[in-house]
Design a protein around this motif. Structure first.
Motif, PDB file in Angstrom:
ATOM      1  N   LEU A   2       0.851  -1.183   0.000  1.00 28.54           N
ATOM      2  CA  LEU A   2       0.000   0.000   0.000  1.00 28.54           C
ATOM      3  C   LEU A   2       0.896   1.245   0.000  1.00 28.54           C
ATOM      4  CD1 LEU A   2      -2.890   1.111   0.293  1.00 28.54           C
ATOM      5  CD2 LEU A   2      -2.687   0.798   2.755  1.00 28.54           C
ATOM      6  N   ASN A   3       1.079   1.832  -1.169  1.00 25.38           N
ATOM      7  CA  ASN A   3       1.936   3.017  -1.258  1.00 25.38           C
ATOM      8  C   ASN A   3       1.076   4.264  -1.454  1.00 25.38           C
ATOM      9  OD1 ASN A   3       4.451   1.765  -0.977  1.00 25.38           O
ATOM     10  ND2 ASN A   3       4.409   1.099  -3.120  1.00 25.38           N
ATOM     11  N   ILE A   4       1.290   5.221  -0.540  1.00 23.62           N
ATOM     12  CA  ILE A   4       0.446   6.408  -0.522  1.00 23.62           C
ATOM     13  C   ILE A   4       1.318   7.660  -0.469  1.00 23.62           C
ATOM     14  CG2 ILE A   4      -1.220   7.679   0.942  1.00 23.62           C
ATOM     15  CD1 ILE A   4      -2.025   4.833   1.938  1.00 23.62           C
ATOM     16  N   VAL A   5       0.915   8.669  -1.218  1.00 27.17           N
ATOM     17  CA  VAL A   5       1.592   9.970  -1.108  1.00 27.17           C
ATOM     18  C   VAL A   5       0.685  10.896  -0.300  1.00 27.17           C
ATOM     19  CG1 VAL A   5       2.392  12.018  -2.352  1.00 27.17           C
ATOM     20  CG2 VAL A   5       2.827   9.748  -3.309  1.00 27.17           C
ATOM     21  N   LEU A   6       1.273  11.530   0.704  1.00 22.37           N
ATOM     22  CA  LEU A   6       0.549  12.548   1.461  1.00 22.37           C
ATOM     23  C   LEU A   6       1.132  13.892   1.046  1.00 22.37           C
ATOM     24  CD1 LEU A   6      -1.631  13.032   3.577  1.00 22.37           C
ATOM     25  CD2 LEU A   6       0.135  12.910   5.335  1.00 22.37           C
ATOM     26  N   PHE A   7       0.261  14.716   0.487  1.00 18.70           N
ATOM     27  CA  PHE A   7       0.716  15.923  -0.191  1.00 18.70           C
ATOM     28  C   PHE A   7       0.125  17.165   0.478  1.00 18.70           C
ATOM     29  CE2 PHE A   7       1.038  18.869  -3.709  1.00 18.70           C
ATOM     30  CZ  PHE A   7       2.204  18.469  -4.333  1.00 18.70           C
ATOM     31  N   GLY A   8       0.863  18.267   0.437  1.00 20.42           N
ATOM     32  CA  GLY A   8       0.315  19.518   0.967  1.00 20.42           C
ATOM     33  C   GLY A   8       1.412  20.519   1.233  1.00 20.42           C
ATOM     34  N   PRO A   9       1.041  21.785   1.403  1.00 17.45           N
ATOM     35  CA  PRO A   9       2.054  22.812   1.656  1.00 17.45           C
ATOM     36  C   PRO A   9       2.720  22.613   3.013  1.00 17.45           C
ATOM     37  CG  PRO A   9      -0.154  23.730   1.913  1.00 17.45           C
ATOM     38  CD  PRO A   9      -0.329  22.340   1.397  1.00 17.45           C
ATOM     39  N   PRO A  10       3.834  23.316   3.270  1.00 14.61           N
ATOM     40  CA  PRO A  10       4.444  23.230   4.592  1.00 14.61           C
ATOM     41  C   PRO A  10       3.402  23.656   5.629  1.00 14.61           C
ATOM     42  CG  PRO A  10       5.688  24.758   3.165  1.00 14.61           C
ATOM     43  CD  PRO A  10       4.502  24.290   2.386  1.00 14.61           C
ATOM     44  N   GLY A  11       3.328  22.939   6.722  1.00 20.31           N
ATOM     45  CA  GLY A  11       2.370  23.314   7.766  1.00 20.31           C
ATOM     46  C   GLY A  11       0.953  22.810   7.508  1.00 20.31           C
ATOM     47  N   ALA A  12       0.788  21.942   6.503  1.00 21.43           N
ATOM     48  CA  ALA A  12      -0.561  21.442   6.190  1.00 21.43           C
ATOM     49  C   ALA A  12      -1.017  20.366   7.173  1.00 21.43           C
ATOM     50  CB  ALA A  12      -0.599  20.880   4.775  1.00 21.43           C
ATOM     51  N   THR A  90       8.652  17.739  -6.864  1.00 24.85           N
ATOM     52  CA  THR A  90       8.782  18.226  -8.247  1.00 24.85           C
ATOM     53  C   THR A  90       8.261  17.112  -9.158  1.00 24.85           C
ATOM     54  OG1 THR A  90      10.989  17.268  -8.564  1.00 24.85           O
ATOM     55  CG2 THR A  90      10.911  19.526  -7.711  1.00 24.85           C
ATOM     56  N   VAL A  91       7.929  17.502 -10.395  1.00 28.14           N
ATOM     57  CA  VAL A  91       7.438  16.494 -11.342  1.00 28.14           C
ATOM     58  C   VAL A  91       8.540  15.465 -11.624  1.00 28.14           C
ATOM     59  CG1 VAL A  91       6.606  16.143 -13.705  1.00 28.14           C
ATOM     60  CG2 VAL A  91       5.687  18.011 -12.326  1.00 28.14           C
ATOM     61  N   ALA A  92       9.794  15.930 -11.690  1.00 25.93           N
ATOM     62  CA  ALA A  92      10.898  14.987 -11.942  1.00 25.93           C
ATOM     63  C   ALA A  92      10.959  13.933 -10.832  1.00 25.93           C
ATOM     64  CB  ALA A  92      12.226  15.743 -12.040  1.00 25.93           C
ATOM     65  N   GLN A  93      10.757  14.353  -9.584  1.00 25.23           N
ATOM     66  CA  GLN A  93      10.763  13.377  -8.471  1.00 25.23           C
ATOM     67  C   GLN A  93       9.584  12.402  -8.607  1.00 25.23           C
ATOM     68  OE1 GLN A  93      10.816  15.400  -4.650  1.00 25.23           O
ATOM     69  NE2 GLN A  93      12.646  16.578  -5.175  1.00 25.23           N
ATOM     70  N   ALA A  94       8.422  12.935  -9.008  1.00 24.97           N
ATOM     71  CA  ALA A  94       7.238  12.069  -9.157  1.00 24.97           C
ATOM     72  C   ALA A  94       7.498  11.020 -10.237  1.00 24.97           C
ATOM     73  CB  ALA A  94       6.014  12.913  -9.508  1.00 24.97           C
ATOM     74  N   GLU A  95       8.183  11.433 -11.306  1.00 25.89           N
ATOM     75  CA  GLU A  95       8.472  10.494 -12.404  1.00 25.89           C
ATOM     76  C   GLU A  95       9.422   9.398 -11.939  1.00 25.89           C
ATOM     77  OE1 GLU A  95       7.763  13.587 -16.132  1.00 25.89           O
ATOM     78  OE2 GLU A  95       9.797  13.222 -15.404  1.00 25.89           O
ATOM     79  N   VAL A  96      10.455   9.782 -11.172  1.00 28.53           N
ATOM     80  CA  VAL A  96      11.408   8.769 -10.678  1.00 28.53           C
ATOM     81  C   VAL A  96      10.684   7.789  -9.748  1.00 28.53           C
ATOM     82  CG1 VAL A  96      13.454   8.370  -9.263  1.00 28.53           C
ATOM     83  CG2 VAL A  96      13.431  10.264 -10.884  1.00 28.53           C
ATOM     84  N   LEU A  97       9.841   8.340  -8.887  1.00 28.94           N
ATOM     85  CA  LEU A  97       9.108   7.465  -7.952  1.00 28.94           C
ATOM     86  C   LEU A  97       8.240   6.471  -8.726  1.00 28.94           C
ATOM     87  CD1 LEU A  97       8.474   6.844  -4.975  1.00 28.94           C
ATOM     88  CD2 LEU A  97       6.612   8.514  -5.099  1.00 28.94           C
ATOM     89  N   ASP A  98       7.556   6.966  -9.752  1.00 25.59           N
ATOM     90  CA  ASP A  98       6.723   6.079 -10.567  1.00 25.59           C
ATOM     91  C   ASP A  98       7.561   4.989 -11.226  1.00 25.59           C
ATOM     92  OD1 ASP A  98       4.198   6.926 -10.099  1.00 25.59           O
ATOM     93  OD2 ASP A  98       3.996   8.131 -11.916  1.00 25.59           O
ATOM     94  N   GLN A  99       8.720   5.383 -11.746  1.00 33.03           N
ATOM     95  CA  GLN A  99       9.580   4.384 -12.414  1.00 33.03           C
ATOM     96  C   GLN A  99       9.998   3.292 -11.426  1.00 33.03           C
ATOM     97  OE1 GLN A  99      12.756   6.794 -13.881  1.00 33.03           O
ATOM     98  NE2 GLN A  99      11.451   7.769 -15.413  1.00 33.03           N
ATOM     99  N   MET A 100      10.387   3.737 -10.215  1.00 31.02           N
ATOM    100  CA  MET A 100      10.849   2.762  -9.216  1.00 31.02           C
ATOM    101  C   MET A 100       9.716   1.821  -8.799  1.00 31.02           C
ATOM    102  SD  MET A 100      13.096   5.223  -6.781  1.00 31.02           S
ATOM    103  CE  MET A 100      13.202   4.054  -5.460  1.00 31.02           C
ATOM    104  N   LEU A 101       8.543   2.397  -8.546  1.00 24.96           N
ATOM    105  CA  LEU A 101       7.442   1.580  -8.040  1.00 24.96           C
ATOM    106  C   LEU A 101       6.844   0.709  -9.137  1.00 24.96           C
ATOM    107  CD1 LEU A 101       5.722   4.100  -5.592  1.00 24.96           C
ATOM    108  CD2 LEU A 101       7.295   2.250  -5.048  1.00 24.96           C
ATOM    109  N   ALA A 103       8.603  -0.540 -11.557  1.00 28.69           N
ATOM    110  CA  ALA A 103       9.575  -1.629 -11.730  1.00 28.69           C
ATOM    111  C   ALA A 103       9.342  -2.723 -10.694  1.00 28.69           C
ATOM    112  CB  ALA A 103      10.995  -1.073 -11.613  1.00 28.69           C
ATOM    113  N   SER A 104       8.907  -2.340  -9.491  1.00 30.90           N
ATOM    114  CA  SER A 104       8.690  -3.364  -8.460  1.00 30.90           C
ATOM    115  C   SER A 104       7.223  -3.816  -8.416  1.00 30.90           C
ATOM    116  CB  SER A 104       9.137  -2.859  -7.084  1.00 30.90           C
ATOM    117  OG  SER A 104       8.409  -1.705  -6.741  1.00 30.90           O
ATOM    118  N   GLY A 105       6.419  -3.326  -9.366  1.00 33.31           N
ATOM    119  CA  GLY A 105       5.019  -3.783  -9.452  1.00 33.31           C
ATOM    120  C   GLY A 105       4.161  -3.296  -8.299  1.00 33.31           C
ATOM    121  N   THR A 106       4.564  -2.183  -7.663  1.00 29.24           N
ATOM    122  CA  THR A 106       3.820  -1.685  -6.498  1.00 29.24           C
ATOM    123  C   THR A 106       3.536  -0.182  -6.646  1.00 29.24           C
ATOM    124  OG1 THR A 106       5.923  -1.282  -5.349  1.00 29.24           O
ATOM    125  CG2 THR A 106       4.842  -3.385  -4.919  1.00 29.24           C
TER     126      THR A 106
END
Ligand code: AMP
Length: 190
Positions: A2-12, A90-101, A103-106
Motif C-alpha cells: 500500500l503506497n500512498i503519497v501525502l501531499f500539501g504545503p508546509p504546515g498542512a 517536483t514532477v521529476a521526483q514524481a516520475e522517478v518514484l513512478d519508475q521505481m514503483l 519496476a517493483s510492481g507496487t
C-alpha cells in the motif's frame, strides 16, 4: 503493498496525519524532510551539502533528494507499504518514484492532498516555530518555503490528477475528522 503519497504545503499537517496513518495501516514512514534533518544533525557529507538549501527554505536538488529516497526504500524492503511525506515535490521526483514503483510492481495507490490556504499555513508555522527549533521555520525562510511550494511543488498535483489518483481533502478542522476522511480514501484505494 500500500503506497500512498501525502501531499500539501508546509504546515498542512502532513507530519501529524502521517503518524496516525502509520499507526493504523502499519506503513513505513518516508519523510525526506526528516531524513535530511537527521543528516544535518549528524553533520554527514550529505548534511553539509544540503544545509544551505534547507536553512534557506529552498528545495534540495532532485538528484540528492532522489538518492536519499532510494536508500530509504532499500533499507525498508520488508515494509508492507510506504507513506511518502514531503516527497515528491517536483514532477521529476514524481516520475522517478513512478519508475521505481512500477519496476517493483507496487505503484502509488492514492495521493491524498491536504488543502490548506496560505494564511492558515503561515499561522500554523508561526505556532510551530515556538516549539520546533527548526531554522527553516524562521519567518523569512517560511516565506521562501511557501513560495517554493506554490512555484514548483503544486505542479505535481496535475501530474497525479491525470493518473486519476489525486484526492483533495480539506486540511482545516479537527485532526480526527481530517484523519477519518484520509482513512476513507485509503480504505477505498486498498
Ligand atoms: P519538510 O520537513 O518536508 O518541510 O522538509 C524540510 C526541507 O527539506 C524542505 O524545505 C527542503 O529544503 C528539504 N526537502 C524535503 N523534502 C524535499 C524534497 N522532496 N525535495 C526537495 N527538497 C526537500
Amino acid at each position: 503493498m500500500l503506497n500512498i503519497v501525502l501531499f500539501g504545503p508546509p504546515g498542512a499537517g502532513k507530519g501529524t496525519q502521517s503518524e496516525k496513518i502509520i499507526a493504523k495501516y502499519k506503513l513505513a514512514h518516508l519523510s525526506t524532510g526528516d531524513i535530511f534533518r537527521d543528516h544535518l544533525a549528524r553533520q554527514t557529507d550529505l548534511g553539509k551539502k544540503v544545509k544551505e538549501y534547507i536553512d534557506n527554505g529552498l528545495l534540495v536538488p532532485d538528484e540528492l533528494t532522489v538518492g536519499i529516497l532510494k536508500d530509504a526504500m532499500l533499507a525498508n524492503t520488508g515494509a508492507t507499504g510506504f507513506i511518502f511525506d514531503g516527497f515528491p515535490r517536483t514532477v521529476a521526483q514524481a516520475e522517478v518514484l513512478d519508475q521505481m514503483l512500477t519496476a517493483s510492481g507496487t505503484p502509488i495507490k492514492t495521493v491524498v492532498a491536504l488543502d490548506v490556504n496560505e494564511d492558515v499555513v503561515r499561522t500554523r508555522i508561526e505556532e510551530r516555530r515556538k516549539v520546533s527549533g527548526r531554522a527553516d521555520d524562521e519567518e523569512s525562510k517560511v516565506v521562501r518555503r511557501i513560495d517554493e511550494y506554490y512555484q514548483k511543488t503544486v505542479q505535481v498535483l496535475p501530474y497525479y490528477e491525470k493518473q486519476g489518483k489525486l484526492k483533495k481533502i480539506n486540511g482545516v478542522g479537527a485532526v480526527e475528522s481530517i484523519f477519518d476522511n484520509i482513512s476513507s480514501i485509503i480504505d477505498a484505494a486498498k
